[in-house]
Design a protein around this motif. Structure first.
Motif, short mmCIF file in Angstrom:
data_model
loop_
_atom_site.label_atom_id
_atom_site.label_comp_id
_atom_site.label_asym_id
_atom_site.label_seq_id
_atom_site.Cartn_x
_atom_site.Cartn_y
_atom_site.Cartn_z
N PHE A 89 0.87 -1.17 0.00
CA PHE A 89 0.00 0.00 0.00
C PHE A 89 0.91 1.22 0.00
O PHE A 89 1.40 1.63 1.06
N ASP A 90 1.18 1.76 -1.19
CA ASP A 90 2.11 2.88 -1.31
C ASP A 90 1.36 4.18 -1.02
O ASP A 90 0.89 4.86 -1.93
N LEU A 91 1.26 4.49 0.24
CA LEU A 91 0.42 5.59 0.68
C LEU A 91 1.03 6.96 0.44
O LEU A 91 0.47 7.98 0.84
N ARG A 92 2.15 6.99 -0.28
CA ARG A 92 2.66 8.27 -0.79
C ARG A 92 1.83 8.73 -1.97
O ARG A 92 1.88 9.90 -2.35
N ARG A 93 1.06 7.81 -2.55
CA ARG A 93 0.24 8.09 -3.73
C ARG A 93 -1.22 8.29 -3.34
O ARG A 93 -1.78 7.50 -2.59
N ASP A 94 -1.83 9.33 -3.89
CA ASP A 94 -3.22 9.63 -3.55
C ASP A 94 -4.19 8.55 -4.02
O ASP A 94 -5.26 8.38 -3.44
N ASP A 95 -3.81 7.83 -5.09
CA ASP A 95 -4.73 6.82 -5.64
C ASP A 95 -4.52 5.43 -5.04
O ASP A 95 -5.20 4.47 -5.43
N ALA A 96 -3.61 5.30 -4.08
CA ALA A 96 -3.31 3.98 -3.51
C ALA A 96 -4.37 3.56 -2.51
O ALA A 96 -4.82 4.37 -1.68
N PRO A 97 -4.78 2.29 -2.55
CA PRO A 97 -5.65 1.78 -1.49
C PRO A 97 -4.85 1.62 -0.20
O PRO A 97 -3.62 1.62 -0.21
N CYS A 98 -5.55 1.46 0.91
CA CYS A 98 -4.89 1.16 2.17
C CYS A 98 -5.35 -0.23 2.64
O CYS A 98 -6.22 -0.85 2.02
N TYR A 99 -4.77 -0.70 3.71
CA TYR A 99 -5.10 -2.04 4.20
C TYR A 99 -6.58 -2.16 4.53
O TYR A 99 -7.20 -3.21 4.32
N ALA A 100 -7.18 -1.08 5.03
CA ALA A 100 -8.60 -1.11 5.39
C ALA A 100 -9.51 -1.15 4.17
O ALA A 100 -10.67 -1.53 4.29
#
Length: 255
Positions: A161-172
């Motif tokens: 989950f590459d959360l540096r990216r706005d379009d990335a999903p997260c674990y939740a």
């Protein structure tokens, strides 16, 4: 890099996708590994041998005889010792130039927030959903890439989950908090020893790719392995616009 480092990491440097620049990024990076069990052991071992500059390893447990079947940082004489201290000793023998910071605690609250904020990449090698969701929330808040792994019985999975990216999903987005997902423990269900090694090694590989910029990460995909059938399967994971974690965080940030 000095001459010894150029020689030690020469097989990375020979890879055009990494090279001297990528290896230098790795040497300057800080990885946070949460959990020093079946996944955290191989993940930490490969990060250390590959030249991560700083490795923070968090786990409150002590080495138990049942751990030795799969937790490859520990030896028989480590039974009873704090896992993180035994791990630091082994990792230091593998690569003395790596700074290993052992934390014999379950990370939560302010300590978790601070360490996630300091890290360049976070590897979730824990074995419970409460920790996984807490780590995910912290990574969302601080926009840090998260490499998540799991292994039980003969089934393994890994996701980025590459959360540096706005379009990335997260674990939740994949496993919503408060969902119906059943929590399974290897202490009850068992686990194939080499499976944990395979998943943990893949977590280290994904972390190295994220840090060096090599290749394409698993961001937005869930990779699953059935060890009984020796089959890999990959599925897409999309950002949930109604996710209670990352969508809410984006709204608060005005994105």
């Amino acid at each position: 890099m000095d001459d010894d480092q150029l020689l030690r990491y020469s097989r990375h440097i020979l890879l055009p996708e990494i090279g001297v620049e990528g290896q230098s990024r790795l040497l300057a990076a800080h990885a946070l590994v949460i959990g020093a069990g079946g996944l955290g052991c191989p993940a930490a071992l490969y990060l250390a041998s590959s030249g991560i500059g700083r490795l923070t390893l968090a786990d409150p447990d002590r080495v138990d005889l049942t751990n030795l079947q799969r937790q490859i940082l520990y030896r028989d004489d480590a039974v009873g010792a704090l896992k993180v201290e035994a791990a630091r000793k082994t990792l230091g023998a593998v690569n003395p130039s790596v700074t290993v910071v052992p934390l014999a605690e379950r990370l939560e609250g302010e300590a978790l927030e601070r360490l996630v904020a300091e890290a360049n990449v976070v590897l979730d090698c824990s074995d419970n959903f409460a920790t996984r969701h807490a780590v995910n929330r912290a990574c969302v808040r601080h926009a840090k890439p998260l490499v998540s792994g799991a292994a039980i019985r003969f089934d393994g999975q890994i996701a980025v989950f590459d959360l540096r990216r706005d379009d990335a999903p997260c674990y939740a987005c994949l496993f919503p908090e408060g969902g119906e997902t059943e929590e399974l423990r290897c202490a009850v269900m068992g686990v194939l020893a080499p499976l944990t090694g395979a998943v943990g090694a893949l977590q280290a590989a994904e972390a190295i790719k994220l840090l060096t910029g090599a290749g394409e990460s698993l961001n937005g995909r869930l990779l699953m392995f059935d060890a009984l059938r020796a089959e890999w399967r990959s599925v897409r994971v999309r950002k949930d616009p109604d996710c209670a974690v990352c969508a809410a965080a984006a709204t608060q940030a005005g994105r």
